[in-house]
Design an enzyme around this catalytic site. Structure first.
Site, PDB file in Angstrom:
ATOM      1  N   GLU A  12       0.823  -1.205   0.000  1.00 22.48           N
ATOM      2  CA  GLU A  12       0.000   0.000   0.000  1.00 22.48           C
ATOM      3  C   GLU A  12       0.859   1.258   0.000  1.00 22.48           C
ATOM      4  O   GLU A  12       0.976   1.942  -1.000  1.00 22.48           O
ATOM      5  CB  GLU A  12      -0.915  -0.031   1.216  1.00 22.48           C
TER       6      GLU A  12
ATOM      7  N   GLU B 298     -10.143  19.319  38.089  1.00 18.75           N
ATOM      8  CA  GLU B 298     -11.194  20.320  38.288  1.00 18.75           C
ATOM      9  C   GLU B 298     -10.640  21.699  38.581  1.00 18.75           C
ATOM     10  O   GLU B 298     -11.281  22.694  38.259  1.00 18.75           O
ATOM     11  CB  GLU B 298     -12.122  19.881  39.428  1.00 18.75           C
TER      12      GLU B 298
END
Lengths: 524, 96
Positions: free
Chosen positions: A69, A312
């Site tokens: 490929e 947080e």
């Protein structure tokens, strides 16, 4: 002999690909061919090259890479990002490339019968040249598009596969599929060419991609079944997360460590256990980050390295908060006792987080890890992905004999449980609940140790306060019920007497001795 | 103008023999005296096949004159071979 023709079991070749050998129960079947099928971008080429790279780097086994490929030069360039220098290996005679990629500049005309004998001769030549033990062919589908007569290609691929077996090499063949769930491969013959079949998937679920690897069949030998998540990491390649293979083998320690707060330690029956997982659940502002801060401070005070993963709050906020409670994070960091990683959960997938956390742990070697909050990671992946992440993380932490403290933010202010808790509660050793309690027009905070695996603990729901010196656990909520639900009901002492009079009405043998301490806990 | 042609074949198979015979016949008719044909056995010279990126056997490469052309097969389809050689039978002096 009753079984004169009894065959020797199929030998496995460890690939060296992180954790893949675990789900493959030892590796790929030796001297056999394995098909790896997947959609575009599912990681087939990386697996094919990594199989050879691991052989060269870890097992001193040479390899041949056949590309149908991408051109050889593209492969060499693309694989550099994983730290694999194909060119250097080629020059050292440890790797040979067979470039069978189409040349767009040369027109090919077909005139009569042909075969792919030249290709086979080149592969055999390359295998001989470097004395290869491993061969990768990438990808079968691409060779079909190079010739108009597909029946010839089909026949020739069978010939190549059987020649690979004859040569005694262990081979990986990749193939394209059009959908993540559907036929094994595009041309419908690929799966019959190889002895073994594996599938790589890259499924889009709720706007996030989730990569999995599944071994469909290993002829004549066993393997783990089902899909296993994996991720692709720069400098490392494919990393498989072998969930079911890594559970529940960890040791359990009886050594107690301090939570950083003497009163919490007392409630836990003398502190947390080392290599245990503690979940702290509470609504926003109930004191989860403070619990984490104390936990880290307690670790540093005991001479243990601590790692904080904060999802947080920013670094600045965390350090300022700590200062506000009388803890000096900067000093801890300077002394090498603390490392703080602050990031948005969204910067990486859950699989990538797991891998990078493992890398940080391997580098820093902490004795304590705090994650604030674990529930922030919920939004990054799917429910299944999150559960797998939590299993992977807890299992990893326990294996390293690290104490882990995770926080979970409940969606409602009063009472409630989060998704995190649903998924993680059975995986944790201890659960501490922090709850707001509304009492007579005032918000109070309540704390209780819900679960403490392998130890007695205080079952009271206690009020706690927060000031400049941190957390102070006080007395239990008296004459009150429904605290955990967030809707406490005040019970007058006379009502309590009435409640207990019901119990006193029971037969004499269950009656409490006079003067025994009574509890408002209805479970008693 | 001299044609430089390379025919890659696999061993001494029937297919290889057919390709050589078919090609020689075409060349003798169309390019008599103006071509050089090299026959290369990929089993004996796998590295040459590697360098030329040959997949199929037989493969004919028209090296010269440019442009580079490839014809694969046993050369039994005469028109396709002529197409690959860029020889037009009508404009040559051949009588078939």
């Amino acid at each position: 002999m009753p079984h004169p023709q009894e065959k020797t079991p199929v030998e496995k070749l460890p690939t060296g690909i992180s954790s893949f050998d675990v789900i493959a129960r030892g590796g790929l079947p030796k001297t056999r061919t394995t098909l790896i099928s997947g959609t575009a971008g599912s990681g087939k080429t990386i697996f094919a090259v990594q199989f050879l790279a691991s052989g060269i780097l870890d097992a001193n086994e040479t390899g041949v890479f056949v590309t149908f490929e991408e051109s050889a030069s593209d492969i060499r360039q693309n694989m550099r990002s994983f730290g694999w220098d194909l060119q250097a290996w080629e020059q050292a005679g440890r790797l040979a490339l067979v470039d069978a990629s189409p040349d767009p500049d040369v027109e090919v005309i077909e005139s009569g019968a042909f075969d792919l004998g030249a290709l086979l001769a080149r592969i055999e030549h390359a295998v001989r040249k470097v004395n290869a033990k491993r061969v990768s062919v990438d990808s079968l589908g691409a060779i079909f598009s190079q010739f108009s007569d597909q029946s010839v290609v089909r026949r020739e691929l069978f010939r190549i596969a059987s020649a690979l077996k004859r040569m005694g090499v262990t081979a990986v063949l990749t193939a394209e599929r059009t959908a993540d769930y559907g036929p094994v491969a595009r041309f419908g013959v690929e799966e019959f060419i190889a002895d073994n079949v594996m599938i790589l998937r890259n499924v889009l679920e709720g706007e996030t991609r989730r990569r999995t690897i599944e071994i469909l069949k290993f002829r004549g030998t066993d393997h783990q079944k089902g899909e296993y998540p994996f991720t692709i990491v720069p400098e490392r390649g494919l990393v498989v997360i072998p969930l079911s293979a890594m559970q529940l083998r960890q040791k359990s320690s009886n050594v107690r460590i301090s939570s950083g707060n003497a009163e919490v330690d007392a409630m836990c029956g003398g502190g947390f256990f080392r290599d245990s997982i503690i979940l702290v659940s509470g609504a926003t502002g109930t004191g989860k980050t403070l619990t984490v801060t104390q936990f880290l401070q307690g670790g540093a005070a005991a001479g243990e390295r601590c790692l904080l993963l904060a999802f947080e709050e920013s670094r600045e906020q965390l350090f300022r908060n700590a200062t506000g409670w009388g803890f000096d994070f900067e000093k801890m960091e300077r002394e090498g006792m603390l490392r703080v990683i602050c990031d948005y959960p969204e910067v990486a997938s859950l699989e990538d987080w797991l891998i990078s956390i493992q890398a940080i742990v391997a580098d820093f070697k902490p004795q304590r890890i705090a994650v604030d909050s674990l529930s922030a990671l919920e939004r990054v992946g799917t429910m299944k992905g999150f559960r797998e992440f939590v299993i992977g993380l807890t299992s990893f932490i326990k294996h390293q004999e690290i104490t882990g403290l995770f926080t979970s933010t409940t969606p409602t202010l009063m009472g409630g449980a989060s998704i995190t808790e649903t998924h993680i509660s059975t995986l944790t050793d201890s659960i501490i609940l922090l709850r707001y309690v509304e009492m007579f027009g005032e918000m109070k905070r309540g704390l209780t140790v819900l679960k403490m695996r392998g130890s007695a603990h205080d079952k009271d729901i206690r009020e706690f306060t927060i000031d400049r010196h941190g957390m102070h656990v006080g007395r239990r909520f008296r004459n009150t019920t429904g605290v955990l639900a967030g809707t406490p009901v005040h019970v007058s002492p006379s009502d309590l007497e009435r409640v207990w009079s019901h119990y006193d009405a029971e037969p004499a043998q269950t009656r409490r001795p006079p003067g025994a301490r009574r509890s408002t806990d209805p479970r008693e | 103008m001299t044609y430089l042609l390379k025919l890659y074949v696999l061993g001494k198979t029937g297919k290889a023999e057919r390709a050589v015979n078919n090609l020689r016949e075409i060349c003798e008719h169309q390019l008599a005296g103006a071509y050089e044909l090299q026959i290369i056995d990929v089993l004996e010279n796998p590295q040459l096949a590697e360098d030329e990126k040959i997949l199929a056997t037989p493969t004919l490469i028209k090296q010269l004159p440019p442009p580079l052309r490839r014809v694969i097969g046993d050369m039994s389809d005469r028109d396709k071979v002529l197409l690959g050689l860029e020889v037009h039978p009508d404009t040559t002096s051949s009588n078939g």
